[in-house]
Design a protein around this motif. Structure first.
Motif, mmCIF file in Angstrom:
data_model
loop_
_atom_site.group_PDB
_atom_site.id
_atom_site.type_symbol
_atom_site.label_atom_id
_atom_site.label_comp_id
_atom_site.label_asym_id
_atom_site.label_seq_id
_atom_site.Cartn_x
_atom_site.Cartn_y
_atom_site.Cartn_z
ATOM 1 N N LYS A 48 43.273 -99.651 -61.381
ATOM 2 C CA LYS A 48 42.693 -99.124 -60.157
ATOM 3 C C LYS A 48 42.506 -100.249 -59.146
ATOM 4 O O LYS A 48 42.550 -101.436 -59.499
ATOM 5 N N GLU A 49 42.328 -99.864 -57.873
ATOM 6 C CA GLU A 49 42.190 -100.840 -56.803
ATOM 7 C C GLU A 49 41.112 -100.393 -55.829
ATOM 8 O O GLU A 49 40.760 -99.216 -55.751
ATOM 9 N N SER A 65 35.473 -99.383 -50.340
ATOM 10 C CA SER A 65 36.059 -98.107 -50.721
ATOM 11 C C SER A 65 35.693 -97.807 -52.167
ATOM 12 O O SER A 65 35.214 -98.681 -52.895
ATOM 13 N N GLN A 66 35.938 -96.598 -52.579
ATOM 14 C CA GLN A 66 35.801 -96.265 -53.989
ATOM 15 C C GLN A 66 37.011 -96.815 -54.753
ATOM 16 O O GLN A 66 38.052 -97.116 -54.165
ATOM 17 N N TRP A 67 36.846 -96.951 -56.048
ATOM 18 C CA TRP A 67 38.000 -97.309 -56.867
ATOM 19 C C TRP A 67 39.015 -96.171 -56.816
ATOM 20 O O TRP A 67 38.663 -95.005 -56.897
ATOM 21 N N VAL A 68 40.281 -96.523 -56.671
ATOM 22 C CA VAL A 68 41.363 -95.537 -56.648
ATOM 23 C C VAL A 68 42.277 -95.799 -57.833
ATOM 24 O O VAL A 68 42.769 -96.920 -58.018
ATOM 25 N N GLU A 69 42.494 -94.780 -58.648
ATOM 26 C CA GLU A 69 43.394 -94.902 -59.787
ATOM 27 C C GLU A 69 44.835 -95.032 -59.288
ATOM 28 O O GLU A 69 45.264 -94.314 -58.386
ATOM 29 N N TYR A 75 53.147 -99.858 -60.126
ATOM 30 C CA TYR A 75 54.153 -99.831 -59.070
ATOM 31 C C TYR A 75 53.602 -99.426 -57.705
ATOM 32 O O TYR A 75 54.132 -99.821 -56.675
ATOM 33 N N ASN A 76 52.557 -98.627 -57.684
ATOM 34 C CA ASN A 76 52.043 -98.121 -56.418
ATOM 35 C C ASN A 76 50.790 -98.840 -55.930
ATOM 36 O O ASN A 76 50.004 -98.286 -55.177
ATOM 37 N N SER A 77 50.591 -100.065 -56.361
ATOM 38 C CA SER A 77 49.435 -100.836 -55.911
ATOM 39 C C SER A 77 49.785 -101.632 -54.654
ATOM 40 O O SER A 77 50.941 -101.783 -54.282
ATOM 41 N N TYR A 96 47.953 -94.391 -51.025
ATOM 42 C CA TYR A 96 47.199 -93.177 -51.289
ATOM 43 C C TYR A 96 46.407 -92.729 -50.064
ATOM 44 O O TYR A 96 46.473 -91.584 -49.652
ATOM 45 N N LYS A 97 45.643 -93.663 -49.492
ATOM 46 C CA LYS A 97 44.798 -93.340 -48.350
ATOM 47 C C LYS A 97 44.979 -94.383 -47.253
ATOM 48 O O LYS A 97 45.440 -95.492 -47.503
ATOM 49 N N LEU A 98 44.575 -93.993 -46.057
ATOM 50 C CA LEU A 98 44.581 -94.908 -44.927
ATOM 51 C C LEU A 98 43.188 -95.500 -44.767
ATOM 52 O O LEU A 98 42.196 -94.767 -44.688
#
Length: 210
Positions: A48-49, A65-69, A75-77, A96-98
């Motif tokens: 998560k990031e 921000s909140q942690w995002v899985e 690959y998508n970090s 994932y989000k802006l």
């Protein structure tokens, strides 16, 4: 024989130390401000990031921000950093989000609303309208994919360098990007790379909220 409270204390302590050891972060000072942005990644049972806005040299964050899985980790970090032409607002693309950071008001907002995405340049509109990958390569042959790893031989920075006008978004300047350094093991380092060493990723402020 250890008593149950002692066993619980030991187990919790070990878990906390392990969690801390499986986190990596990097912080960059935002140009012409007294603020910084931190990108943090945690490896555990998943990945998560998160982002944190803070005062330069201060040990705490003002907003985060909140942690995002991370889906299909790792690959998508990563995160791509822009600043508005007036220097007041920072935009962060995280796939994932802006993210929208406003240091003067100490705010960091994460949104899925496509209406919040900055307006596209003519090149950006052409790419956005195209459904053909090969056609996009013709339109933008030097386009860099996002998200992607940062290669180990690309030097990182702790301060932002001179930004460059965005190819894809009107009235924005591209500063650089955060990412996981390519490696064989989990828990690899993370790094911020400025625009002079990391070409602007293609359409990185678009959101893909599930």
């Amino acid at each position: 024989m250890l008593r149950p409270p002692t066993v619980i204390f030991i187990l919790v302590s070990v878990f906390l130390v392990w969690s801390w050891m499986m986190q990596r972060s990097t912080t960059v000072t935002l140009q012409d401000t007294d603020y910084s942005l931190t990108y943090r990644v945690a490896w555990g049972f998943g990945m998560k990031e998160r982002l944190m806005l803070g005062k330069t040299e201060a040990p705490w964050s003002l907003a985060s921000s909140q942690w995002v899985e991370i889906w299909k980790k790792p690959y998508n970090s990563g995160a791509v950093l822009y600043v508005s032409n007036d220097g007041q607002t920072f935009y962060i693309g995280t796939y994932y989000k802006l993210g929208i950071a406003m240091p003067d008001s100490k705010r960091l907002v994460m949104t899925c609303d496509k209406a919040d995405i900055p307006k596209l340049t003519q090149l950006g509109r052409h790419i956005s309208a195209s459904q053909d990958f090969e056609q996009v390569k013709i339109i933008d042959p030097e386009g860099q994919s996002f998200p992607s790893y940062i290669e180990a031989d690309v030097p990182g920075r702790t301060t932002t360098g001179p930004p460059t006008p965005s190819k894809y978004y009107i009235d924005l300047q591209y500063i650089g990007r955060f990412g996981v350094v390519r490696g064989k093991s989990r828990g690899k380092d993370v790094r911020f790379v400025s625009s002079d060493n990391a070409p602007e990723p293609q359409m990185s402020l678009n959101v893909h909220c599930g």
